[in-house]
Scaffold this motif. Structure first.
Motif, PDB file in Angstrom:
ATOM      1  N   LEU A 176      89.799  77.547  -9.500  1.00 55.67           N
ATOM      2  CA  LEU A 176      89.240  76.252  -9.831  1.00 55.67           C
ATOM      3  C   LEU A 176      88.984  75.418  -8.587  1.00 55.67           C
ATOM      4  N   ARG A 177      89.928  75.521  -7.677  1.00 54.94           N
ATOM      5  CA  ARG A 177      89.799  74.703  -6.482  1.00 54.94           C
ATOM      6  C   ARG A 177      88.590  75.123  -5.648  1.00 54.94           C
TER       7      ARG A 177
ATOM      8  N   VAL B 255      81.622  43.413  -6.605  1.00 51.82           N
ATOM      9  CA  VAL B 255      80.422  44.166  -6.268  1.00 51.82           C
ATOM     10  C   VAL B 255      79.528  44.150  -7.488  1.00 51.82           C
TER      11      VAL B 255
ATOM     12  N   TYR C 253      86.547  69.150 -18.038  1.00 52.44           N
ATOM     13  CA  TYR C 253      87.700  68.281 -17.848  1.00 52.44           C
ATOM     14  C   TYR C 253      87.957  68.067 -16.367  1.00 52.44           C
ATOM     15  N   ASN C 254      87.924  69.162 -15.644  1.00 53.30           N
ATOM     16  CA  ASN C 254      88.205  69.069 -14.222  1.00 53.30           C
ATOM     17  C   ASN C 254      87.115  68.349 -13.450  1.00 53.30           C
TER      18      ASN C 254
ATOM     19  N   THR D 117      78.555  46.736 -10.287  1.00 53.97           N
ATOM     20  CA  THR D 117      79.371  47.928 -10.103  1.00 53.97           C
ATOM     21  C   THR D 117      80.828  47.695 -10.472  1.00 53.97           C
TER      22      THR D 117
ATOM     23  N   LEU E 225      95.555  73.811 -13.928  1.00 56.40           N
ATOM     24  CA  LEU E 225      94.981  72.460 -13.906  1.00 56.40           C
ATOM     25  C   LEU E 225      95.935  71.491 -13.235  1.00 56.40           C
TER      26      LEU E 225
ATOM     27  N   ARG F 214      86.874  41.476  -3.831  1.00 53.43           N
ATOM     28  CA  ARG F 214      85.434  41.387  -3.653  1.00 53.43           C
ATOM     29  C   ARG F 214      84.750  41.844  -4.944  1.00 53.43           C
TER      30      ARG F 214
ATOM     31  N   GLU G 112      98.563  69.593  -6.099  1.00 45.15           N
ATOM     32  CA  GLU G 112      98.295  69.985  -4.719  1.00 45.15           C
ATOM     33  C   GLU G 112      97.317  69.032  -4.067  1.00 45.15           C
TER      34      GLU G 112
ATOM     35  N   LEU H  97      87.430  73.286 -20.198  1.00 44.22           N
ATOM     36  CA  LEU H  97      88.334  73.307 -19.049  1.00 44.22           C
ATOM     37  C   LEU H  97      87.620  72.809 -17.800  1.00 44.22           C
TER      38      LEU H  97
ATOM     39  N   ALA I 122      96.023  78.080 -18.096  1.00 44.69           N
ATOM     40  CA  ALA I 122      94.997  77.064 -17.829  1.00 44.69           C
ATOM     41  C   ALA I 122      95.651  75.731 -17.539  1.00 44.69           C
TER      42      ALA I 122
ATOM     43  N   LEU J  61      96.129  62.476 -17.017  1.00 44.42           N
ATOM     44  CA  LEU J  61      96.507  63.096 -15.759  1.00 44.42           C
ATOM     45  C   LEU J  61      96.997  62.071 -14.750  1.00 44.42           C
TER      46      LEU J  61
ATOM     47  N   GLY K  45      89.287  43.727  -0.529  1.00 44.01           N
ATOM     48  CA  GLY K  45      88.827  43.654   0.855  1.00 44.01           C
ATOM     49  C   GLY K  45      87.390  44.053   1.060  1.00 44.01           C
TER      50      GLY K  45
ATOM     51  N   ARG L  92      93.517  56.212 -20.202  1.00 45.20           N
ATOM     52  CA  ARG L  92      92.247  56.863 -20.489  1.00 45.20           C
ATOM     53  C   ARG L  92      91.733  56.640 -21.910  1.00 45.20           C
TER      54      ARG L  92
ATOM     55  N   GLU M 281      81.595  54.578  -0.747  1.00 46.18           N
ATOM     56  CA  GLU M 281      82.859  54.353  -1.435  1.00 46.18           C
ATOM     57  C   GLU M 281      83.184  52.870  -1.496  1.00 46.18           C
ATOM     58  N   THR M 282      82.867  52.190  -0.429  1.00 47.81           N
ATOM     59  CA  THR M 282      83.167  50.763  -0.393  1.00 47.81           C
ATOM     60  C   THR M 282      81.951  49.904  -0.707  1.00 47.81           C
ATOM     61  N   HIS M 283      80.796  50.557  -0.821  1.00 47.29           N
ATOM     62  CA  HIS M 283      79.568  49.807  -1.061  1.00 47.29           C
ATOM     63  C   HIS M 283      79.274  48.833   0.069  1.00 47.29           C
ATOM     64  N   ARG M 284      79.687  49.195   1.248  1.00 51.49           N
ATOM     65  CA  ARG M 284      79.477  48.279   2.361  1.00 51.49           C
ATOM     66  C   ARG M 284      78.384  48.799   3.273  1.00 51.49           C
TER      67      ARG M 284
ATOM     68  N   TYR N  60      96.629  72.296  -9.542  1.00 56.75           N
ATOM     69  CA  TYR N  60      95.495  71.872  -8.748  1.00 56.75           C
ATOM     70  C   TYR N  60      95.606  70.396  -8.400  1.00 56.75           C
ATOM     71  N   ASN N  61      95.919  69.621  -9.409  1.00 54.80           N
ATOM     72  CA  ASN N  61      95.974  68.181  -9.186  1.00 54.80           C
ATOM     73  C   ASN N  61      97.174  67.771  -8.351  1.00 54.80           C
TER      74      ASN N  61
ATOM     75  N   TYR O 131      98.107  64.866 -21.972  1.00 54.84           N
ATOM     76  CA  TYR O 131      98.487  63.709 -21.182  1.00 54.84           C
ATOM     77  C   TYR O 131      97.322  63.190 -20.358  1.00 54.84           C
TER      78      TYR O 131
ATOM     79  N   SER P 256      89.544  48.613  -0.043  1.00 54.76           N
ATOM     80  CA  SER P 256      88.108  48.617   0.236  1.00 54.76           C
ATOM     81  C   SER P 256      87.298  49.466  -0.730  1.00 54.76           C
ATOM     82  N   ARG P 257      87.962  50.334  -1.415  1.00 50.41           N
ATOM     83  CA  ARG P 257      87.205  51.167  -2.324  1.00 50.41           C
ATOM     84  C   ARG P 257      86.773  50.380  -3.554  1.00 50.41           C
ATOM     85  N   VAL P 258      85.554  50.620  -3.973  1.00 57.46           N
ATOM     86  CA  VAL P 258      85.028  49.916  -5.138  1.00 57.46           C
ATOM     87  C   VAL P 258      85.368  50.690  -6.405  1.00 57.46           C
TER      88      VAL P 258
END
Lengths: 229, 229
Positions: free
Chosen positions: B112-113, A221, B23-24, A224, A20, A219, A26, B20, A16, A112, A229, A189, B145-148, A23-24, A110, A174-176
């Motif tokens: 999982l993927r 928001v 978590y993912n 949120t 896990l 910026r 990749e 599991l 598992a 992630l 940007g 975390r 994603e950017t709230h724009r 997956y991350n 950990y 640009s991502r919020v």
DNA sequence: CAGTTATGTTACAGTTTTGTGACGGCATGG
DNA sequence: CCATGCCGTCACAAAACTGTAACATAACTG
């Protein structure tokens, strides 16, 4: 899209956990090869040297400690970064004491994101070209290798937290990000810190970035979080 | 808040499996609510409708099949995507035969993927904005994603409520929403505000959208509510 | 057309959210 | 040991947003 893909060798006996993590990894664009135990790991290393090894320290057949020691002993594999996973902090001390030469240690369970960051760090050390090094946004340039931030010709001096905050933003311009997300990513975390603390550090980052002129690139928001940007 | 984070209801009696998966899902940014059995699941659904339900088909008290049937029967939850997990492919055929209306089936032990991909697929169907995609309608583009929000080349500045309102409309263009529906979706299920408040926010949204020219994209459906386009 | 009802619009006062300076604590490195 | 720098919290100020009421306008009804 730089050179070839980065090869990660993931050695972990617990399926598992292994999946896990795989997956991350990749998802981050790494090519992952899996091994269930130390013996298998050594075989795969002989077959083709990976760029980095992530190693659980407690495994059947051949422990992570021993694998690490062998890797670090042989000249042709010595440079490969090894990240050791261990279950508790006492073990880290013990493992460290054994002087296996591992490049980094991560305690399970950990974070992630943190682990990913550490992987990136190690990769950057050996394959600087492969991991996009200088981030830029507008007239801001951030060199991950030197931890230097420039705005135009001027150097921007940042504290550790402000730096990580800026890195987080610059990795996804640009991502919020919500305050909680930022706490996760920048502070960690499981840290408990008031979410308003984020605001304070944003203010500090803003002040540092605009100190020598230039517009505020961050910026707000409302309701949120924040974005670059 | 219906608009921001995606709520996943995860119904699985086996704790290890559940955690599991949880978590993912959380690592992917979903808000996960857990239920151990069908009865608990129904309670949580009544409390606040999730955006998607992941359902183990074999459970004590109230089977996944039954939960699914109920969800798909009630009008107010019919649209919620349900992904059924079952242990073997023969069972999938059996379950499919029962015509529960589940939207997708995944056989354990699952990749999982793949499961994550399927979750994303279903989410995209119902909540396009939340899955990082840009919504467009006419010359209006909204990036979650950017709230724009852009109209042509111009950026539209919106307050939080106006933004959520627009997201709601743009996820289902042309669909007419009653004021009560909008209150549910934008303000929240248990908030009490006058239904005329919706009108005011519609007016504000209209003003913002037409401030820099362009026609009013919001249609008033007299006696019923509003719609985009 | 006059009356009635639904919707549009504006102003505003209250509330919530965010910005920011100040301060004490803690670690680091002389 | 002190000096320095960074951190997290608090308290207050500033800004943005919200819901409501009141009035205006538009749409329907007979």
């Amino acid at each position: 899209m730089t050179v070839s893909q980065i090869q990660v060798l993931l050695v972990e006996d617990e399926p598992a956990q292994r999946e896990l993590l795989a997956y991350n990894l990749e998802a981050e664009g790494y090519a992952v090869r899996r091994a269930e135990n130390g013996e298998e790991a050594m075989m795969l290393i002989d077959e083709a040297a990976p760029d980095i090894i992530i190693l659980d320290w407690m495994m059947p057949l051949l422990s992570g400690i021993e694998v690490c020691r062998r890797v670090k002993t042989r000249p042709e594999t010595r440079e490969i970064p090894v990240i050791m996973l261990s279950a508790r902090s006492e073990e880290v001390d013990a493992v460290r004491g054994l002087d296996t030469g591992a490049d980094d240690y991560v305690i399970k369970p950990y974070n992630l994101r943190e682990l990913m960051a550490r992987v990136r760090n190690q990769v950057r050390r050996v394959r600087p070209a492969a991991s996009g090094e200088a981030l830029t946004f507008d007239d801001i340039a951030l060199n991950a290798e030197t931890h230097r931030v420039m705005r135009g010709e001027q150097e921007i001096k940042l504290g550790p937290t402000e730096y990580r905050l800026l890195v987080t933003f610059m990795e996804k311009p640009s991502r919020v990000f919500s305050r909680d997300q930022l706490l996760d990513m920048v502070w960690g975390r499981d840290i408990y810190v008031d979410t308003r603390t984020v605001d304070v550090h944003i203010a500090r980052l803003r002040k540092a970035l605009t100190k020598q002129g230039g517009t505020d690139p961050i910026r707000t928001v409302r309701g949120t979080g924040y974005a670059l940007g």
